[in-house]
Design a protein around this motif. Sequence first.
Motif, PDB file in Angstrom:
ATOM      1  N   ILE A 220       0.842  -1.206   0.000  1.00  0.00           N
ATOM      2  CA  ILE A 220       0.000   0.000   0.000  1.00  0.00           C
ATOM      3  C   ILE A 220       0.869   1.245   0.000  1.00  0.00           C
ATOM      4  O   ILE A 220       0.630   2.188  -0.764  1.00  0.00           O
ATOM      5  CB  ILE A 220      -0.956   0.006   1.214  1.00  0.00           C
ATOM      6  N   LEU A 221       1.902   1.259   0.851  1.00  0.00           N
ATOM      7  CA  LEU A 221       2.742   2.451   0.968  1.00  0.00           C
ATOM      8  C   LEU A 221       3.497   2.775  -0.311  1.00  0.00           C
ATOM      9  O   LEU A 221       3.712   3.933  -0.634  1.00  0.00           O
ATOM     10  CB  LEU A 221       3.723   2.309   2.139  1.00  0.00           C
ATOM     11  N   TRP A 222       3.915   1.762  -1.058  1.00  0.00           N
ATOM     12  CA  TRP A 222       4.693   2.096  -2.246  1.00  0.00           C
ATOM     13  C   TRP A 222       3.878   2.034  -3.532  1.00  0.00           C
ATOM     14  O   TRP A 222       4.399   2.220  -4.619  1.00  0.00           O
ATOM     15  CB  TRP A 222       5.990   1.332  -2.313  1.00  0.00           C
TER      16      TRP A 222
ATOM     17  N   GLU B  75      -3.774   9.275   1.601  1.00  0.00           N
ATOM     18  CA  GLU B  75      -4.062   8.021   2.293  1.00  0.00           C
ATOM     19  C   GLU B  75      -2.770   7.388   2.806  1.00  0.00           C
ATOM     20  O   GLU B  75      -2.700   6.927   3.953  1.00  0.00           O
ATOM     21  CB  GLU B  75      -4.752   7.033   1.353  1.00  0.00           C
ATOM     22  N   ARG B  76      -1.764   7.359   1.954  1.00  0.00           N
ATOM     23  CA  ARG B  76      -0.483   6.753   2.354  1.00  0.00           C
ATOM     24  C   ARG B  76       0.199   7.587   3.444  1.00  0.00           C
ATOM     25  O   ARG B  76       0.776   7.048   4.380  1.00  0.00           O
ATOM     26  CB  ARG B  76       0.414   6.569   1.139  1.00  0.00           C
TER      27      ARG B  76
ATOM     28  N   LEU C 113       8.008   9.594   0.679  1.00  0.00           N
ATOM     29  CA  LEU C 113       6.737   9.273   0.028  1.00  0.00           C
ATOM     30  C   LEU C 113       6.375  10.343  -0.998  1.00  0.00           C
ATOM     31  O   LEU C 113       6.039  10.033  -2.139  1.00  0.00           O
ATOM     32  CB  LEU C 113       5.637   9.145   1.088  1.00  0.00           C
TER      33      LEU C 113
END
Length: 180
Positions: free
Chosen positions: A47-49, A57-58, A83
């Motif tokens: 999800i994070l990448w 959201e991240r 990010l």
Amino acid sequence: MASIATLRDLTEALTESAREEGKLDKVTSDLEDFFHLLGGAADLKNILWSSTFEFGERKGIIDDLSSKRGYDKLTVNFLVLALELDKLKSLIQSEETVLRKLRKASGRIRAEIITASEPSEAEIGRIKGALEKVAGGSIDITTKVDPSIVGGIVAKVEDRVFDGSIKTQLERIRGVLTRS
């Protein structure tokens, strides 16, 4: 967002900022914890990448995780900036390099010792002292028991391996005998 900043630039900026603020150990611990969490949670890492999820959201996930884990503001800002600049995937893939740089800056070196049986505290102390002389700095040691090495010790210091196991010595002798 386009950027010419590299992960190396970000890591150097984090290291320098943490050094100036006297937070190298805390930031290093935070990132060790972050990477450890991701290692056990493939869904979270994905999800994070993933660009499928919105930046907000991240970022929210990083903020929540950082708050619950008690990460320093420098760590949080670093993760959010990575990010934002689309460097988080590279950061996760470069875990060992980033942590090694931070540990080196704080004078900490990670080592793992592998023995055939559980070592005593005195043995760990002697091994730690010898490794600190070789490495030229303070060492954080983890131990692992592997009966297959028969005896002796294998020490992994960052990216160097010192193999004094009986298993390896027997394999060397076997190799010499079979060549003769």
